[in-house]
Design a protein around this motif. Structure first.
Motif, mmCIF file in Angstrom:
data_model
loop_
_atom_site.group_PDB
_atom_site.id
_atom_site.type_symbol
_atom_site.label_atom_id
_atom_site.label_comp_id
_atom_site.label_asym_id
_atom_site.label_seq_id
_atom_site.Cartn_x
_atom_site.Cartn_y
_atom_site.Cartn_z
ATOM 1 N N HIS A 74 0.905 -1.255 -0.028
ATOM 2 C CA HIS A 74 0.076 0.019 0.022
ATOM 3 C C HIS A 74 0.885 1.262 -0.093
ATOM 4 O O HIS A 74 0.653 2.301 -0.654
ATOM 5 N N LEU A 75 1.931 1.211 0.560
ATOM 6 C CA LEU A 75 2.883 2.370 0.587
ATOM 7 C C LEU A 75 3.592 2.561 -0.836
ATOM 8 O O LEU A 75 3.595 3.917 -1.236
ATOM 9 N N VAL A 76 3.696 1.475 -1.370
ATOM 10 C CA VAL A 76 4.162 1.525 -2.738
ATOM 11 C C VAL A 76 3.133 2.068 -3.728
ATOM 12 O O VAL A 76 3.754 3.133 -4.485
ATOM 13 N N LEU A 77 2.087 1.745 -3.613
ATOM 14 C CA LEU A 77 0.872 2.147 -4.396
ATOM 15 C C LEU A 77 0.524 3.693 -4.174
ATOM 16 O O LEU A 77 0.343 4.285 -5.256
ATOM 17 N N SER A 78 0.764 4.175 -2.786
ATOM 18 C CA SER A 78 0.503 5.566 -2.636
ATOM 19 C C SER A 78 1.533 6.421 -2.905
ATOM 20 O O SER A 78 1.244 7.400 -3.639
ATOM 21 N N LEU A 79 2.790 5.986 -2.959
ATOM 22 C CA LEU A 79 4.063 6.501 -3.695
ATOM 23 C C LEU A 79 3.730 6.911 -5.060
ATOM 24 O O LEU A 79 3.887 7.862 -5.676
ATOM 25 N N ILE A 80 3.346 5.594 -5.907
ATOM 26 C CA ILE A 80 3.167 5.879 -7.149
ATOM 27 C C ILE A 80 1.998 6.681 -7.312
ATOM 28 O O ILE A 80 2.207 7.715 -8.405
ATOM 29 N N ALA A 81 0.963 6.709 -6.847
ATOM 30 C CA ALA A 81 -0.174 7.481 -7.013
ATOM 31 C C ALA A 81 0.122 9.150 -6.874
ATOM 32 O O ALA A 81 -0.058 9.942 -7.650
ATOM 33 N N LEU A 82 0.734 9.316 -5.571
ATOM 34 C CA LEU A 82 0.901 10.757 -5.279
ATOM 35 C C LEU A 82 2.039 11.257 -6.480
ATOM 36 O O LEU A 82 2.223 12.627 -6.483
ATOM 37 N N THR A 83 2.966 10.590 -6.957
ATOM 38 C CA THR A 83 4.256 11.120 -7.636
ATOM 39 C C THR A 83 3.500 11.194 -9.192
ATOM 40 O O THR A 83 3.640 12.021 -9.807
ATOM 41 N N TRP A 84 2.715 10.234 -9.648
ATOM 42 C CA TRP A 84 2.040 10.136 -11.113
ATOM 43 C C TRP A 84 1.205 11.371 -11.244
ATOM 44 O O TRP A 84 1.030 12.006 -12.428
ATOM 45 N N PHE A 85 0.000 11.604 -10.478
ATOM 46 C CA PHE A 85 -0.849 12.639 -10.507
ATOM 47 C C PHE A 85 -0.481 13.937 -11.163
ATOM 48 O O PHE A 85 -1.005 14.357 -12.042
ATOM 49 N N PRO A 86 0.443 14.551 -10.541
ATOM 50 C CA PRO A 86 0.803 15.800 -11.175
ATOM 51 C C PRO A 86 1.574 15.855 -12.431
ATOM 52 O O PRO A 86 1.268 16.775 -13.267
ATOM 53 N N VAL A 87 2.078 14.609 -12.952
ATOM 54 C CA VAL A 87 2.622 14.585 -14.053
ATOM 55 C C VAL A 87 1.483 14.585 -15.207
ATOM 56 O O VAL A 87 1.428 15.092 -16.146
ATOM 57 N N LEU A 88 0.487 13.724 -14.526
ATOM 58 C CA LEU A 88 -0.633 13.379 -15.609
ATOM 59 C C LEU A 88 -1.615 14.606 -15.709
ATOM 60 O O LEU A 88 -2.342 14.882 -16.728
ATOM 61 N N HIS A 89 -1.513 15.378 -14.608
ATOM 62 C CA HIS A 89 -2.555 16.549 -14.638
ATOM 63 C C HIS A 89 -1.686 17.865 -14.322
ATOM 64 O O HIS A 89 -2.201 18.903 -13.953
ATOM 65 N N SER A 90 -0.452 18.041 -15.134
ATOM 66 C CA SER A 90 0.276 19.400 -14.933
ATOM 67 C C SER A 90 -0.369 20.347 -15.687
ATOM 68 O O SER A 90 0.017 21.735 -15.344
ATOM 69 N N GLY A 91 -1.310 20.253 -16.803
ATOM 70 C CA GLY A 91 -1.832 21.386 -17.353
ATOM 71 C C GLY A 91 -3.287 21.543 -17.011
ATOM 72 O O GLY A 91 -4.024 22.259 -17.572
ATOM 73 N N THR A 92 -3.721 20.511 -16.189
ATOM 74 C CA THR A 92 -5.361 20.625 -15.688
ATOM 75 C C THR A 92 -5.433 20.926 -14.156
ATOM 76 O O THR A 92 -5.562 22.057 -13.866
ATOM 77 N N LEU A 93 -5.314 19.838 -13.512
ATOM 78 C CA LEU A 93 -5.609 19.974 -12.007
ATOM 79 C C LEU A 93 -4.555 20.864 -11.283
ATOM 80 O O LEU A 93 -4.863 21.363 -10.048
ATOM 81 N N VAL A 94 -3.366 20.631 -11.621
ATOM 82 C CA VAL A 94 -2.106 21.226 -10.885
ATOM 83 C C VAL A 94 -2.424 22.619 -10.902
ATOM 84 O O VAL A 94 -2.503 23.375 -9.860
ATOM 85 N N PRO A 95 -2.521 23.258 -12.044
ATOM 86 C CA PRO A 95 -2.482 24.763 -12.277
ATOM 87 C C PRO A 95 -4.067 25.198 -11.638
ATOM 88 O O PRO A 95 -4.230 26.222 -10.907
ATOM 89 N N ALA A 96 -5.198 24.147 -11.559
ATOM 90 C CA ALA A 96 -6.576 24.692 -10.884
ATOM 91 C C ALA A 96 -6.282 25.052 -9.333
ATOM 92 O O ALA A 96 -7.234 25.603 -8.979
#
Length: 135
Positions: A74-96
């Motif tokens: 679960h720690l590894v999954l959380s690490l992956i999720a927390l890391t990937w999200f800003p990459v996938l949404h650098s132009g959408t939710l991050v600036p939002a």
């Protein structure tokens, strides 16, 4: 490793954040595959081996007993999720939310934030066992 849990976790987070930031195409390809929009990798034994190795390495580094696979997974999954999200949404939710993923200090700030969150998910015995220290 005998290193404090906070140091081990910070190192793992830093290395993975750097990897993801340097390889955004990897994140996008795996995301497409996960959504069923990729070419289909089928049952790739390598993927399972990499996941198992990541969990085992983190468990060893943090001094987890061998029977705590689920907790570390679960720690590894959380690490992956927390890391990937800003990459996938650098132009959408991050600036939002008022952040800029391309800002010079974004990655370091993100690393600290992820490390803090994951440290909070560690069982208290991992933070107080011999050779470990609290954040």
């Amino acid at each position: 490793s005998g290193r404090p849990a906070a140091e081990v976790l910070a190192g793992a987070v830093s290395d993975y954040v750097d990897f993801v930031a340097a390889n955004p195409s990897f994140v996008r390809l795996i995301q497409r595959e996960g959504m069923g929009e990729g070419p289909g990798l089928g049952a790739v034994p390598l993927g399972k081996a990499v996941g198992t190795e990541a969990v085992a390495a983190l468990a060893q580094g943090l001094g987890f007993p061998s029977d705590s696979y689920d907790t570390v997974a679960h720690l590894v999954l959380s690490l992956i999720a927390l890391t990937w999200f800003p990459v996938l949404h650098s132009g959408t939710l991050v600036p939002a939310v008022g952040l800029d993923a391309s800002a010079a200090d974004f990655l370091e700030s993100r690393k600290r934030h992820i490390t803090t969150l994951l440290l909070g998910a560690l069982p208290s015995e991992q933070m107080t066992s011999p050779g470990r220290s609290s954040p």
